[in-house]
Design an enzyme around this catalytic site. Structure first.
Site, mmCIF file in Angstrom:
data_model
loop_
_atom_site.group_PDB
_atom_site.id
_atom_site.type_symbol
_atom_site.label_atom_id
_atom_site.label_comp_id
_atom_site.label_asym_id
_atom_site.label_seq_id
_atom_site.Cartn_x
_atom_site.Cartn_y
_atom_site.Cartn_z
ATOM 1 N N GLY A 43 6.382 10.305 1.560
ATOM 2 C CA GLY A 43 5.172 10.238 2.379
ATOM 3 C C GLY A 43 5.392 9.994 3.866
ATOM 4 N N GLU A 98 6.665 3.575 7.016
ATOM 5 C CA GLU A 98 5.924 3.919 5.805
ATOM 6 C C GLU A 98 4.637 4.648 6.185
ATOM 7 O OE1 GLU A 98 5.742 4.837 2.938
ATOM 8 O OE2 GLU A 98 6.130 3.115 1.663
ATOM 9 N N ASP A 102 -0.746 -0.085 0.567
ATOM 10 C CA ASP A 102 -1.943 -0.162 -0.265
ATOM 11 C C ASP A 102 -1.926 -1.517 -0.981
ATOM 12 O OD1 ASP A 102 -3.823 0.275 -2.352
ATOM 13 O OD2 ASP A 102 -3.500 2.416 -2.288
ATOM 14 N N VAL A 152 -6.931 9.320 0.556
ATOM 15 C CA VAL A 152 -6.641 10.125 1.739
ATOM 16 C C VAL A 152 -5.376 10.953 1.551
ATOM 17 C CG1 VAL A 152 -7.855 8.699 3.421
ATOM 18 C CG2 VAL A 152 -5.492 8.141 2.825
HETATM 19 C C1 PRP Z 1 2.912 5.721 -1.569
HETATM 20 C C2 PRP Z 1 3.266 5.289 -0.169
HETATM 21 C C3 PRP Z 1 3.898 3.953 -0.370
HETATM 22 C C4 PRP Z 1 3.180 3.407 -1.577
HETATM 23 C C5 PRP Z 1 2.146 2.442 -1.101
HETATM 24 O O1 PRP Z 1 4.022 6.323 -2.129
HETATM 25 O O2 PRP Z 1 4.130 6.200 0.454
HETATM 26 O O3 PRP Z 1 5.285 4.056 -0.612
HETATM 27 O O4 PRP Z 1 2.570 4.522 -2.246
HETATM 28 O O5 PRP Z 1 1.478 1.876 -2.177
HETATM 29 P P1 PRP Z 1 1.541 0.332 -2.547
HETATM 30 O O6 PRP Z 1 1.355 -0.457 -1.312
HETATM 31 O O7 PRP Z 1 0.386 0.175 -3.522
HETATM 32 O O8 PRP Z 1 2.862 0.068 -3.210
HETATM 33 P P2 PRP Z 1 3.947 7.317 -3.381
HETATM 34 O O9 PRP Z 1 4.340 6.541 -4.619
HETATM 35 O O10 PRP Z 1 2.632 8.015 -3.410
HETATM 36 O O11 PRP Z 1 5.151 8.319 -3.082
HETATM 37 P P3 PRP Z 1 5.320 9.385 -1.884
HETATM 38 O O12 PRP Z 1 5.606 8.602 -0.633
HETATM 39 O O13 PRP Z 1 6.478 10.209 -2.304
HETATM 40 O O14 PRP Z 1 4.025 10.171 -1.781
#
Ligand code: PRP
Length: 179
Positions: A43, A98, A102, A152
């Site tokens: 991401g 990052e 979330d 989003v």
């Molecule tokens: C998303 C984002 C963070 C994480 C945040 O990654 O990039 O790493 O979720 O969420 P949290 O605060 O609840 O832990 P995702 O798992 O979607 O992987 P990606 O970055 O490959 O899309």
């Protein structure tokens, strides 16, 4: 706007201005030092690519790829490192980059993991922050935007692997993800 979108939350122009400002702030804070920007795949890749071009102090770049252990283990915050850093961070000024914080589970785990490797300093920079969703604390040094609890996508953020390439960030229509 892409037809899967409900509305644009952050336009290309708004993102560009904020990312530039973050880069300027980071450059001031790290004056006289070299930054190791650590992007969290996948991401953060777009944000990192733009952010480092607004940083004027010396910057090196590395990446980690992580995945959660699945929905049940998710609440524990356990994440698995799929691809670790290429180099040691001992004695270096690490800036974790990052796309979104979330629940905080990912960065809570990763920050502790990285801190154990004896960096000279360790800070977190996130483009998006959802403070109302936090489950565990995360110390965020730089945050682009606090956003509401909406799904989003765009500018690196995906739904089912798609939409990362959108140059803006939009709220996904509920019909698309079944929310
Ligand atoms: C998303 C984002 C963070 C994480 C945040 O990654 O990039 O790493 O979720 O969420 P949290 O605060 O609840 O832990 P995702 O798992 O979607 O992987 P990606 O970055 O490959 O899309």
């Amino acid at each position: 706007m892409h037809p899967d979108g409900e509305r644009i939350l952050l336009s290309q122009e708004v993102i560009r201005e904020r990312v530039t400002a973050l880069g300027e702030q980071i450059s001031r804070d790290y004056a006289g030092r070299e930054v190791l920007a650590v992007g969290i795949l996948k991401g953060a890749m777009i944000f990192l690519a733009d952010l480092v071009r607004s940083i004027t102090v010396p910057v090196q770049i590395d990446f980690v790829a992580i995945t959660s252990y699945g929905s049940s283990a998710r609440s524990s915050g356990a994440v698995r490192i799929l691809k670790d850093l290429d180099e040691s961070i001992a004695g270096r000024h690490v800036l974790v980059v990052e796309d979104i914080v979330d629940s905080g589970l990912t960065l809570n785990y990763l920050a502790a993991n990285l801190a154990a490797r004896a960096p000279a300093s360790l800070k977190i920079c996130t483009l998006l922050n959802k403070p109302t969703r936090r489950v565990v604390p995360v110390s965020v040094a730089y945050s682009g935007f606090d956003i509401p609890d909406e799904f989003v996508v765009g500018y690196g953020l995906d739904y089912a692997g798609r939409h990362r390439n959108l140059p803006y960030i939009m709220i996904l229509r509920r019909e698309v993800y079944g929310g």
